[in-house]
Design a protein around this motif. Sequence first.
Motif, PDB file in Angstrom:
ATOM      1  N   GLU A   1      -1.977  25.918  64.778  1.00  0.00           N
ATOM      2  CA  GLU A   1      -0.992  25.331  63.960  1.00  0.00           C
ATOM      3  C   GLU A   1      -1.411  24.493  62.608  1.00  0.00           C
ATOM      4  OE1 GLU A   1      -1.415  24.662  67.200  1.00  0.00           O
ATOM      5  OE2 GLU A   1       0.661  25.833  68.186  1.00  0.00           O
TER       6      GLU A   1
ATOM      7  N   SER B   1      -2.684  27.037  55.486  1.00  0.00           N
ATOM      8  CA  SER B   1      -2.497  28.348  54.636  1.00  0.00           C
ATOM      9  C   SER B   1      -1.105  28.435  53.937  1.00  0.00           C
ATOM     10  CB  SER B   1      -2.309  29.630  55.726  1.00  0.00           C
ATOM     11  OG  SER B   1      -3.646  29.603  56.411  1.00  0.00           O
ATOM     12  N   PHE B   2      -0.039  27.878  54.468  1.00  0.00           N
ATOM     13  CA  PHE B   2       0.987  27.795  53.709  1.00  0.00           C
ATOM     14  C   PHE B   2       1.298  26.783  52.603  1.00  0.00           C
ATOM     15  CE2 PHE B   2       5.356  25.273  53.410  1.00  0.00           C
ATOM     16  CZ  PHE B   2       6.196  26.247  53.122  1.00  0.00           C
TER      17      PHE B   2
ATOM     18  N   CYS C   1       4.421  31.206  58.601  1.00  0.00           N
ATOM     19  CA  CYS C   1       4.198  30.039  59.142  1.00  0.00           C
ATOM     20  C   CYS C   1       5.127  29.716  60.260  1.00  0.00           C
ATOM     21  CB  CYS C   1       4.265  28.941  58.039  1.00  0.00           C
ATOM     22  SG  CYS C   1       3.823  27.196  58.528  1.00  0.00           S
TER      23      CYS C   1
ATOM     24  N   LYS D   1       3.851  31.606  63.322  1.00  0.00           N
ATOM     25  CA  LYS D   1       2.683  31.194  64.030  1.00  0.00           C
ATOM     26  C   LYS D   1       2.691  30.049  64.678  1.00  0.00           C
ATOM     27  CE  LYS D   1      -0.633  33.354  60.513  1.00  0.00           C
ATOM     28  NZ  LYS D   1      -1.617  33.004  59.440  1.00  0.00           N
TER      29      LYS D   1
ATOM     30  N   ALA E   1      -2.279  27.205  60.191  1.00  0.00           N
ATOM     31  CA  ALA E   1      -0.989  27.810  59.627  1.00  0.00           C
ATOM     32  C   ALA E   1      -0.489  26.827  58.575  1.00  0.00           C
ATOM     33  CB  ALA E   1      -0.082  28.116  60.656  1.00  0.00           C
ATOM     34  N   ILE E   2      -0.396  25.605  58.802  1.00  0.00           N
ATOM     35  CA  ILE E   2       0.119  24.730  58.004  1.00  0.00           C
ATOM     36  C   ILE E   2      -0.763  24.762  56.588  1.00  0.00           C
ATOM     37  CG2 ILE E   2       0.663  22.204  57.634  1.00  0.00           C
ATOM     38  CD1 ILE E   2       1.215  22.002  60.405  1.00  0.00           C
TER      39      ILE E   2
ATOM     40  N   TYR F   1       6.016  33.427  52.921  1.00  0.00           N
ATOM     41  CA  TYR F   1       5.093  32.648  53.378  1.00  0.00           C
ATOM     42  C   TYR F   1       5.641  31.807  54.539  1.00  0.00           C
ATOM     43  CZ  TYR F   1       1.884  34.399  49.770  1.00  0.00           C
ATOM     44  OH  TYR F   1       1.052  34.867  49.000  1.00  0.00           O
TER      45      TYR F   1
END
Length: 408
Positions: free
Chosen positions: A235, A241-242, A19, A22, A238-239, A15
């Motif tokens: 961005e 989702s992380f 991240c 991306k 992506a954060i 993961y």
Amino acid sequence: MRAIIPSVSVKGFQYMLVCLGKIGDDVVIEARPDRLTFSTLNITRTAFADITFTRTFFESYHLDTSAEAIQHDATGPFLRCSVLAKALVSACKIRGNVTEKVEKCCLFMNAAEGVGENCRLTIEIIFKHGFIKIHRLLYESCSEAPQIIDSIQSCPSSWRLPPAALMGLPENFSAKAEEITMSCSQEGIAFKTCSDPGEEDSGKKLGSTVVPMSRSVMESYNLQDEVEMTFAMKEFKAIISFALALRLPLEAYFDASFRPFLLRVVNENVMTAAFAIATIVNSSDIRERLKSEQAMKMEAKPMVSSGNNNAHGNLDLSQAENALFLDDDADWADALNDIEMEEAAAAAAAISAATAGSSGTNGKSREVTRESSAVATQSAVDAYEIEEPCLPPQRKTKRARFDFDDFD
């Protein structure tokens, strides 16, 4: 460097790599005796990520500090290199249930300088069925790693959202949306997609999505002033989702729309992830802020008299520090010319007085008088030459203007 990741932590490591991939194109890996850091900066320098794992995250971790390529700084020895993000993500990609398939993942880094066959990052994925997947990636040594200039301590406003509040948040916004606006008030925060004015002018009907969040769903919320800032959607997704993948709360720190938007995901004593996203500012907002800052400087600036040279008659203008009370370089030059004219007039008066005293005498007395006049003239000249070094050496050149803003 040798690091072994157990099977329960391999998924979280994946993961992290997704991240970073991306956000940026290159990943900087920095190995230190007590931690391993992965950081990236996108090509436009508008998004930054820094994820650090402590020794407790690994099954075993070792850094050979006696290698030739080891560098040193104030915090100790380290080994730093840069790898392509896509290659790193592809090497660690595993389909299916990772915990059931993988036994462990090993990272080996040869301590070599420059770029070449000796500069390799080896990734070994050992499966439980008895086979091993090996990837050898070339890396490039780098002397400096990207860092965040702003710190969370300098941000007076913050919020903390649990994973339950973040669930499904990225899916509420269109995949075509490139920007998102966050509005913070005393009631809570609201996320809104920004429509493209170019598409609106073309006749297309675009709707906006607003997701409000009250203070009750937040773990903590501190707001100094109401803020509205716009930043990149990619961005930010992506954060989020992380944080959701690791089931950890997301912390945000911000001040004004002119400063970066800072985010953080922390797993105590195991992992710390810090992110920074540049905010988008309108040109009108920048002009208004500049005007307000200039107005504040003018109010705090000391008052300087605008009178002529006569207003400074009590000052010794031969001293350079008194030039601060003059309004312009022309005033300073005129004052020096007045001083020179007064000294020259005094010397001429002394000469004429000595000459006038010699009239009506004989030749001998005239010679004595002429000698005395010469002595008086030479004395006046000597006096003038003695006084001259006290003045600035170059009177014709303009003096550098004194700026009171230096005291701010």
